[in-house]
Design a protein around this motif. Structure first.
Motif, PDB file in Angstrom:
ATOM      1  N   ARG A 179       0.829  -1.211   0.050  1.00 28.20           N
ATOM      2  CA  ARG A 179       0.081  -0.147   0.166  1.00 28.20           C
ATOM      3  C   ARG A 179       0.809   1.020  -0.033  1.00 28.20           C
ATOM      4  O   ARG A 179       0.697   2.209  -0.844  1.00 28.20           O
ATOM      5  N   GLY A 180       1.872   1.249   0.788  1.00 33.48           N
ATOM      6  CA  GLY A 180       2.860   2.399   0.764  1.00 33.48           C
ATOM      7  C   GLY A 180       3.448   2.447  -0.631  1.00 33.48           C
ATOM      8  O   GLY A 180       3.668   3.578  -0.954  1.00 33.48           O
ATOM      9  N   ALA A 210       0.968   4.255  -2.657  1.00 27.70           N
ATOM     10  CA  ALA A 210       0.722   5.679  -2.447  1.00 27.70           C
ATOM     11  C   ALA A 210       2.070   6.384  -3.062  1.00 27.70           C
ATOM     12  O   ALA A 210       1.820   7.462  -3.814  1.00 27.70           O
ATOM     13  N   TRP A 211       3.173   5.805  -2.754  1.00 34.52           N
ATOM     14  CA  TRP A 211       4.292   6.559  -3.229  1.00 34.52           C
ATOM     15  C   TRP A 211       4.355   6.673  -4.753  1.00 34.52           C
ATOM     16  O   TRP A 211       4.771   7.844  -5.197  1.00 34.52           O
ATOM     17  N   THR A 255      -5.522  -3.620  -0.352  1.00 34.65           N
ATOM     18  CA  THR A 255      -5.082  -2.483   0.588  1.00 34.65           C
ATOM     19  C   THR A 255      -5.771  -2.244   1.823  1.00 34.65           C
ATOM     20  O   THR A 255      -5.440  -1.256   2.814  1.00 34.65           O
ATOM     21  N   PRO A 266      -3.616  11.472   3.105  1.00 33.37           N
ATOM     22  CA  PRO A 266      -2.393  10.744   2.532  1.00 33.37           C
ATOM     23  C   PRO A 266      -1.737   9.849   3.639  1.00 33.37           C
ATOM     24  O   PRO A 266      -1.214   8.623   3.324  1.00 33.37           O
ATOM     25  N   GLY A 305      -2.299   6.071   3.669  1.00 32.02           N
ATOM     26  CA  GLY A 305      -1.728   5.276   2.702  1.00 32.02           C
ATOM     27  C   GLY A 305      -0.158   4.929   3.461  1.00 32.02           C
ATOM     28  O   GLY A 305       0.323   3.751   3.006  1.00 32.02           O
ATOM     29  N   TYR A 306       0.246   5.696   4.190  1.00 30.58           N
ATOM     30  CA  TYR A 306       1.751   5.527   4.547  1.00 30.58           C
ATOM     31  C   TYR A 306       1.868   4.989   5.895  1.00 30.58           C
ATOM     32  O   TYR A 306       2.478   5.686   6.831  1.00 30.58           O
ATOM     33  N   GLY A 307       1.029   4.133   6.341  1.00 30.61           N
ATOM     34  CA  GLY A 307       0.952   3.427   7.541  1.00 30.61           C
ATOM     35  C   GLY A 307      -0.257   3.705   8.425  1.00 30.61           C
ATOM     36  O   GLY A 307      -0.508   3.060   9.389  1.00 30.61           O
TER      37      GLY A 307
END
Length: 360
Positions: A178-179, A182-183, A197, A243, A246-248
Motif C-alpha cells: 500500500r505504501g 501511495a508513493w 489495501t 495521505p 496510505g503511509y501506515g
C-alpha cells in the motif's frame, strides 16, 4: 451451544455509530468515521476464523457448503431488501429529475449485489452512488470467498499460533504494498477501496482468532486507553482520503481496532461494561441493517437538495426505524431459516461451539 459475547455487539454499536455520525454530520463533528469499518473488519475476521478453525479442528476440514449457505443467508437478504428500495427510489426519482443518472445508479446496484463495489470504486468506474457504502461489504465477501478455501487447503500444516504469525507477516507485506502504491501516485479511491489495501483488519482479526488468546498480558490490559485514544484521534482528525492513511495510517488504525477487540474479548477492560449496556446491545444487534439503510436514506435527501441539520437528524431517526424493521422482518427470519437449511442438509447450524455472534 456457542458462547455469545455481548460486548462484540457493543463494539458493533461503536463502529456503526462512527460511520453514521461521519456520513450524516460530517466535518462539523467527525471526519474519520471510517475507523468504524476497520473495527467491523477485525470483528468479522475474528468471528469467521474462530468458527472455521473450530470446525476444522473437530472434523479435519470446514464444510464449504455450510459456510457459504450461512454467509448467503446472513448477508444477502438484507442487502437485497435495501437494493430493491434503492431501485424503487431511483425509478421514482427519474420521473421527476432528469439529472438523475438512472442507468449509472442501477449499475451501482449490480456492483453492490455482485460484491465488486470496492473494485468499481477503486478503478474509477463509479463514485458508488446510493450504494457506495457497499464497498466494505464487497471486501468482506471477497474475504469470505477465499479464506475458507485457504484454511481447508492448509489445515494441519501449521499450528495455530504460527499461522497467526504468518497472517501478521502478510498484513505487513500488504502495508508495504500500500505504501508503494501511495508513493507511486495511487489515488485515494484505490487505496481506500482495494481489497489488497484494506485487508489489514480482516487479517488481524483472523490472527487474533488463531492465536487463541482470551486473556491479554497485563501490560496490554492496563494500556487499554492507547487504542481508544488512537482511534479517537484518527476519527476526529483524519478523513478517508488523507495521505497519512496510505503511509501506515491504515495499519495503525487496524492494529488499534484489533487491540480494542482483544480487550473486549478479554472482558476485563473498564469499557466492557458499557459495551454490554442495553442501548449498545440494541444498536449493535441492528448494526448491519443500520449500516445498509442509512446511506441510501441520506442520499435521497442529498439528491433532493434538501440537506440540512434537520434532515441529517431525520436520516438518523429513519435509519434506526428502518434498521429495526429490517432486523425483525428480514435478518431474523433468514437466520432462523439458516438453521433449518443446515439441519436439512445434515450440516451444523452456526454457533454450536466457539463464539456465536454472527458476522458481519
Amino acid at each position: 451451544m456457542g458462547r455469545y459475547l455481548p460486548q462484540i455487539d457493543g463494539l458493533r454499536a461503536v463502529a456503526v455509530s462512527a460511520v453514521l455520525i461521519d456520513h450524516c454530520f460530517g466535518p462539523q463533528i467527525l471526519v474519520g468515521g471510517h475507523i468504524g469499518v476497520d473495527i467491523f473488519f477485525v470483528i468479522s475476521g475474528f468471528l469467521i476464523t474462530g468458527l472455521l478453525v473450530e470446525e476444522i479442528d473437530r472434523n479435519g476440514r470446514a464444510s464449504l457448503r455450510d459456510f457459504y449457505t450461512r454467509r448467503f443467508l446472513r448477508i444477502v437478504p438484507a442487502l437485497l431488501a435495501v437494493s430493491l428500495f434503492v431501485v424503487a427510489a431511483l425509478l421514482a426519482g427519474s420521473l421527476v429529475a432528469r439529472r438523475l443518472d438512472l442507468w449509472g445508479e442501477l449499475r451501482n446496484v449490480l456492483y453492490a449485489l455482485a460484491s465488486v463495489m470496492n473494485w468499481a470504486r477503486a478503478a474509477g468506474w463509479t463514485g458508488g452512488g446510493f450504494l457506495g457504502h457497499a464497498w466494505s461489504l464487497s471486501v468482506e465477501e471477497q474475504f469470505y470467498l477465499i479464506w475458507p478455501l485457504l484454511l481447508n487447503a492448509t489445515a494441519g500444516r501449521l499450528d495455530h499460533r504460527r499461522y497467526a504469525m504468518v497472517l501478521i507477516g502478510v498484513m505487513l507485506a500488504l502495508a508495504a504494498w500500500r505504501g508503494f502504491l501511495a508513493w507511486n501516485g495511487a489515488g485515494a479511491e484505490r487505496l481506500y477501496n482495494g481489497t489488497d489495501t484494506r485487508a489489514d483488519g480482516l487479517l488481524l482479526g483472523a490472527a487474533l482468532a488463531l492465536s487463541g488468546v482470551r486473556r491479554l498480558p497485563a501490560i496490554l490490559l492496563k494500556a487499554w486507553p492507547v487504542p481508544v485514544l488512537v482511534l479517537t484521534a484518527v476519527a476526529v482528525s483524519t478523513p478517508w482520503s488523507a495521505p497519512f492513511l496510505g503511509y501506515g495510517g491504515f495499519t495503525l488504525v487496524a492494529l488499534s481496532a484489533a487491540w480494542l477487540v482483544a480487550l473486549a474479548v478479554d472482558d476485563r477492560a473498564p469499557f466492557v461494561a458499557w459495551l454490554k449496556s442495553p442501548v449498545a446491545l440494541w444498536v449493535g444487534k441492528r448494526s448491519y441493517s443500520l449500516y445498509l439503510w442509512h446511506y441510501p436514506i441520506l442520499m435521497i435527501f442529498s439528491f433532493a437538495g434538501v440537506r440540512s441539520r434537520l434532515t441529517d437528524v431525520l436520516t438518523v431517526v429513519a435509519s434506526l426505524v428502518a434498521a429495526h424493521l429490517s432486523y425483525g422482518l428480514v435478518e431474523q427470519p433468514f437466520l432462523r431459516l439458516k438453521g433449518r437449511v443446515l439441519q436439512f442438509w445434515g450440516g451444523r447450524a452456526r454457533g454450536e461451539r466457539g463464539i456465536s455472534n454472527s458476522a458481519p
